[in-house]
Design a protein around this motif. Structure first.
Motif, short mmCIF file in Angstrom:
data_model
loop_
_atom_site.label_atom_id
_atom_site.label_comp_id
_atom_site.label_asym_id
_atom_site.label_seq_id
_atom_site.Cartn_x
_atom_site.Cartn_y
_atom_site.Cartn_z
N VAL A 248 0.84 -1.20 0.00
CA VAL A 248 0.00 0.00 0.00
C VAL A 248 0.87 1.25 0.00
O VAL A 248 2.07 1.20 0.27
CB VAL A 248 -0.95 0.03 1.21
CG1 VAL A 248 -1.97 -1.09 1.14
CG2 VAL A 248 -0.18 -0.02 2.52
N VAL A 249 0.23 2.39 -0.29
CA VAL A 249 0.87 3.69 -0.23
C VAL A 249 -0.04 4.61 0.58
O VAL A 249 -1.27 4.51 0.50
CB VAL A 249 1.14 4.26 -1.64
CG1 VAL A 249 -0.14 4.47 -2.42
CG2 VAL A 249 1.94 5.53 -1.57
N VAL A 250 0.58 5.49 1.40
CA VAL A 250 -0.18 6.46 2.18
C VAL A 250 -0.49 7.63 1.26
O VAL A 250 0.41 8.20 0.65
CB VAL A 250 0.63 6.92 3.41
CG1 VAL A 250 -0.17 7.93 4.22
CG2 VAL A 250 1.00 5.73 4.28
N ILE A 251 -1.78 7.99 1.15
CA ILE A 251 -2.18 9.02 0.20
C ILE A 251 -2.42 10.38 0.85
O ILE A 251 -2.53 11.38 0.15
CB ILE A 251 -3.43 8.59 -0.60
CG1 ILE A 251 -4.58 8.21 0.32
CG2 ILE A 251 -3.09 7.46 -1.53
CD1 ILE A 251 -5.87 7.90 -0.41
N THR A 252 -2.47 10.45 2.18
CA THR A 252 -2.66 11.73 2.84
C THR A 252 -2.11 11.66 4.26
O THR A 252 -1.94 10.59 4.82
CB THR A 252 -4.14 12.14 2.85
OG1 THR A 252 -4.27 13.45 3.39
CG2 THR A 252 -4.97 11.19 3.66
N GLY A 253 -1.79 12.83 4.81
CA GLY A 253 -1.28 12.89 6.18
C GLY A 253 0.22 13.15 6.20
O GLY A 253 0.84 13.43 5.17
#
Length: 105
Positions: A10-15
């Protein structure tokens, strides 16, 4: 059936950790995940000789909300949305929305 499962890339898309990639270590409840290398915090830990833990400042991953995570499409190496499709045998599989390929090959 869940759109994101344990072991997915997965990839973090916000924060604060936007853009970081990792694998899902654990699913917590309905809407939180532990992602390797994302949302790391420093914890001040007391020593506990009964459990064999040493004291000091340790790094640990904290849960992150599932809405801030996107699955990585291996064909494009980008974040992608996930949908579901029924196969001929009645089996339900996850597919990427952009190209329709199965997530679990």
């Amino acid at each position: 059936m869940r759109k994101i499962r344990k072991g997915d890339n997965v990839v973090v898309i916000t924060g604060k950790d936007k853009g970081k990639r990792g694998t899902v270590l654990r699913v917590i409840g309905d809407d939180h995940l532990l992602v390797e290398g994302a949302n790391r915090v420093k914890k001040h830990q007391k020593p506990n000789p009964m459990k064999g833990t040493i004291g000091g400042i340790i790094d640990k991953e904290m849960p992150i909300h599932i809405s801030n995570i996107a699955l990585v499409n291996p064909a494009t190496q980008k974040a992608d949305r996930v949908g579901f499709k029924l196969l001929d045998g009645g089996r339900k599989v996850r597919v990427f929305k952009s190209n329709g390929e199965q997530v679990d090959a």
